[in-house]
Design an enzyme around this catalytic site. Structure first.
Site, mmCIF file in Angstrom:
data_model
loop_
_atom_site.group_PDB
_atom_site.id
_atom_site.type_symbol
_atom_site.label_atom_id
_atom_site.label_comp_id
_atom_site.label_asym_id
_atom_site.label_seq_id
_atom_site.Cartn_x
_atom_site.Cartn_y
_atom_site.Cartn_z
ATOM 1 N N GLU A 44 0.859 -1.189 0.000
ATOM 2 C CA GLU A 44 0.000 0.000 0.000
ATOM 3 C C GLU A 44 0.888 1.228 0.000
ATOM 4 O OE1 GLU A 44 -2.813 0.588 3.250
ATOM 5 O OE2 GLU A 44 -3.784 2.142 2.044
ATOM 6 N N CYS A 256 -6.591 1.229 2.718
ATOM 7 C CA CYS A 256 -7.530 2.345 2.768
ATOM 8 C C CYS A 256 -7.461 3.219 1.532
ATOM 9 C CB CYS A 256 -7.261 3.177 4.014
ATOM 10 S SG CYS A 256 -7.711 2.321 5.524
ATOM 11 N N ASN A 391 -12.149 -2.949 0.503
ATOM 12 C CA ASN A 391 -11.067 -3.221 1.468
ATOM 13 C C ASN A 391 -11.689 -3.556 2.818
ATOM 14 O OD1 ASN A 391 -8.445 -3.250 2.680
ATOM 15 N ND2 ASN A 391 -8.806 -1.159 3.391
ATOM 16 N N GLU A 392 -11.658 -2.623 3.746
ATOM 17 C CA GLU A 392 -12.238 -2.903 5.064
ATOM 18 C C GLU A 392 -13.658 -2.362 5.088
ATOM 19 O OE1 GLU A 392 -9.479 -1.133 7.791
ATOM 20 O OE2 GLU A 392 -8.330 -2.978 7.965
HETATM 21 O O1 AHR Z 1 -2.122 -1.203 6.667
HETATM 22 C C1 AHR Z 1 -2.600 0.032 7.060
HETATM 23 C C2 AHR Z 1 -4.111 0.133 6.990
HETATM 24 O O2 AHR Z 1 -4.676 -0.724 7.912
HETATM 25 C C3 AHR Z 1 -4.718 -0.298 5.695
HETATM 26 O O3 AHR Z 1 -4.741 0.722 4.772
HETATM 27 C C4 AHR Z 1 -6.107 -0.655 6.077
HETATM 28 O O4 AHR Z 1 -6.659 -1.646 5.268
HETATM 29 C C5 AHR Z 1 -5.988 -1.053 7.516
HETATM 30 O O5 AHR Z 1 -6.881 -0.348 8.316
#
Ligand code: AHR
Length: 688
Positions: A44, A256, A391-392
């Site tokens: 990321e 994120c 993602n989340e």
């Molecule tokens: O890894 C950091 C963040 O942690 C990522 O962007 C997210 O998916 C999680 O909350």
């Protein structure tokens, strides 16, 4: 091997005299294959992982497209920002004109990402799109316009700030790309790039100079020696550290950043492909996410885009696993009452992005998106097999958004394996609510995230023992031990408990198909989140203790899991011991974590072997200091140590301490050994 104190030897010899537990490994039970994708990377763009990190570009805001077009640049003299440049989606450029007096200069200076890392003897490519401004030359008398660039060491006490300079003549009113390749004469980890206008006229008249100017766009300084020598490629040392993990899967681009604080700011893969000059930038959400660690100049240039991710995955032999937006902005950052997400009736463009991505990766070069890939230099498909949507995410909203993606992707590309989400936490309401729904939707894998304390990792080696064996599999997509009491460091103990936990991933390889530590990369001067697997500055990298744990698992992944039992049960914390075993080609590999401070004796019985053990090695990761960390100044403080193991019978316990282990006099398949305290041990037995 490390030293042991006499008192520790005495304690351990007395333990040795007692009955030793036997870890019995059934070498015939090869029923559970370990997936090729088992251990991988999650990339990321957080902590300056892309721009300023893995992406080798040294110029920040090279296209003048940040919200403040001159962020990262200092201007002097007569400089204007204009917005009718040659690249439609990146229209800004600078015009540099006469400074007002013949001895004065006009120009710009770029600060890089915490400076620019320049290394002596290495080659660099400076490039710029330029033209003389339409009204520039009067032609009388003969005249020329030059762009001079300097690499500067602003901190030097030497005579010159400038340690490299080159002059480029800019000719003509049409935009053209100019390039200079040079060898750096010196190492400077925080150099700056200064560019200014110089002019020449036959009669040296000031009159002419007043009209001179140049327009500059997309100013780039790039090392020539990138990973795999790719143009627009990756910083070689960081990429090599990732390749050295031999990852089975590469998840990208987040995290994120896939979601966006607002939908407009989500990662849109279509903005990340095609010529780099025409990729619009996006503010990085990690720019402002933590009030106590703000980085207002953190943007995504998308120079490291989806094509580059696919290419890198191919080069390192990993399955590409892109994550795309499901049409929902970050749920942590938005109130649902504000309607931050795409309405269901407006979801089709998001679903089209997913379908088009599959065509970009796998479609023939004659298809619309396959052609974009081919034009970028990769006519053959990338053979994408996996796609994560969202993602989340959590809640009914997510299910409603995900459903039409699943339906349309399944209908058009039935072979693509889809990955859903179990939300941001390792348990609790959202998690419990999502898992059954992911199964019902027929997701092939579900992404689980856990950033948790030491005790979580110690207690969760059994986490997957009771998961259903059929159907949807687990992708442990983001995890790391975050020390309790705010000790969010890359200390040895965090890595050690991760190694204990990972015995449970390995033992449950019929349920867990992928696991990726997170986050992956961090610039020491630009991090927002820690711990991270690999740290770097502009010229150096450091592999953390957790990196070595990941690597020991990945390089010793195995072909099949083997049952490894003490008294009929797996070692999942009894006496603070954890174990798992695999067979890999002609080796039996046994991983044991001893979380206690003391060495513990153990028989390792290789049951059912056809022939004798013909040799072996023992690799240990150990530190006497639980809080020890590798750093950029001391990157090898905690590293794995490998010794050959002498398989000859050894009956004398004193010899045992020298050899590290010894074989039983009765059998060459029972290995009496000791697993050192606070150590992750990887035993490899050659079996033919
Ligand atoms: O890894 C950091 C963040 O942690 C990522 O962007 C997210 O998916 C999680 O909350």
């Amino acid at each position: 091997m490390k030293r042991v104190t006499l008192s520790a030897v005495a304690v351990c010899i007395s333990v040795l005299m007692q009955a030793q537990p036997t870890l019995k490994i059934d070498t015939r039970a090869r029923e559970i294959p370990v997936q090729e994708t088992m251990y991988g990377l999650f990339f990321e763009d957080i902590n300056y992982a892309a721009d300023g990190g893995l992406y080798a570009e040294l110029v920040k805001n090279r296209s003048f497209e940040f919200d403040n077009p001159l962020m990262g640049w200092t201007t002097f003299g007569n400089v204007q920002v204009r917005d009718d440049g040659p690249f439609e989606r990146c229209p800004h450029y600078v015009r540099i004109g006469y400074a007002g007096h013949p001895v004065m200069f006009s120009g710009i200076e770029n600060e890089g990402f915490f400076g620019m890392g320049i290394e002596e003897g290495k080659q660099y490519r400076f490039s710029v799109w330029a033209r003389t401004a339409p009204f520039g030359k009067k032609g009388k008398p003969a005249a020329k316009e030059f762009v001079t660039f300097h690499l500067c060491d602003d901190d030097t006490m030497g005579e010159n700030q400038m340690f490299f300079d080159e002059v480029i003549e800019v000719e003509g009113k049409e935009w053209k790309r100019y390039e200079v390749v040079f060898t750096a004469p010196r190492t400077v980890s925080d150099a700056t790039l200064r560019i200014y206008l110089e002019t020449w006229s036959e009669d040296e008249s000031v009159e002419y100079r007043k009209d001179c100017c140049v327009d500059l766009e997309h100013i780039s300084l790039f090392p020539v020696d990138t990973y795999n020598n790719d143009e627009n490629g990756m910083r070689a040392d960081i990429a090599q550290a990732l390749a050295d993990l031999k990852p089975g899967v590469l998840r990208f681009p987040g995290g994120c950043i896939v979601e966006g604080t607002t939908l407009e700011q989500r990662y849109q893969w279509k903005n990340s492909v095609g010529p780099v000059e025409n990729r619009p930038v996006n503010m990085n959400r990690w720019n402002y996410t933590f009030a106590e660690r703000q980085f207002p100049d953190y943007y995504q240039s998308y120079g490291l885009g989806f094509y580059e991710f696919f290419r890198f995955a191919e080069e390192i032999g990993a399955e590409a696993l892109p994550v795309i937006s499901c049409g929902m902005a970050c749920q942590f950052q938005n109130d649902p009452n504000d309607k931050p997400h795409a309405a269901l009736k407006e979801l089709q463009p998001y679903i089209d992005d997913a379908l088009d991505l599959i065509e970009f990766a796998n479609g023939p070069a004659t298809s619309k998106w396959g052609k974009v890939r081919a034009d970028m230099g990769h006519p053959a498909p990338f053979n994408l097999h996996y796609l994560a949507v969202g993602n989340e995410q959590w809640g009914d909203d997510f299910i409603e958004h995900l459903k039409p993606f699943v339906e349309q992707i399944r209908a058009k590309y039935p072979d693509i394996k889809l990955i859903g989400s179990s939300g941001p936490y390792s348990g609790g309401e959202w998690f419990n609510d999502l898992w059954p729904q992911m199964r019902e939707l027929g997701c092939d894998l579900v992404d689980e995230h856990f950033y948790s304390s030491e005790s979580f990792f110690e207690n969760n080696a059994t986490r997957y023992d009771n998961y259903p064996r059929e159907g949807t599999k687990v992708f442990a997509g983001e995890y790391a031990c975050h020390g309790a009491d705010g000790k969010k460091l890359n200390h040895f103990n965090a890595a050690l408990v991760e190694s204990a936990f990972m015995t449970g991933l390995e033992r449950n390889a019929d349920v867990v198909y992928m696991a990726t530590y997170a986050p992956l990369l961090a610039h020491v001067k630009g991090w927002q989140w820690r711990p991270d697997l690999v740290w770097f500055d502009n010229t150096r990298i450091m592999r953390s203790c957790s990196y070595y744990v990941q690597q020991l698992y990945s390089l010793n992944k195995g072909d099949y899991v083997l049952p490894a039992l003490v008294d009929g049960k797996p070692l999942t914390g009894q006496q603070q011991l954890y174990a798992s075993a695999v067979v890999q080609g002609s080796e039996i590999i046994v991983k044991i974590t001893n979380l206690s401070r003391y060495s513990q004796t153990l028989n390792i019985e290789l049951d059912g072997l056809q022939g004798p053990v013909t040799g072996g090695t023992l690799t240990t990761l150990y530190s006497s200091d639980a809080m020890a960390e590798n750093t950029l100044d001391n990157p090898d403080k905690v590293v794995p140590v490998t010794v050959d193991v002498d398989m000859a019978p050894c009956l004398n316990p004193q010899d045992y301490w020298q050899k590290g282990w010894y074989t039983n006099e009765q059998s060459d398949r029972v290995l009496k050994t000791s697993v050192a305290g606070s150590t992750f041990s990887v035993f490899k037995f050659k079996i033919r």
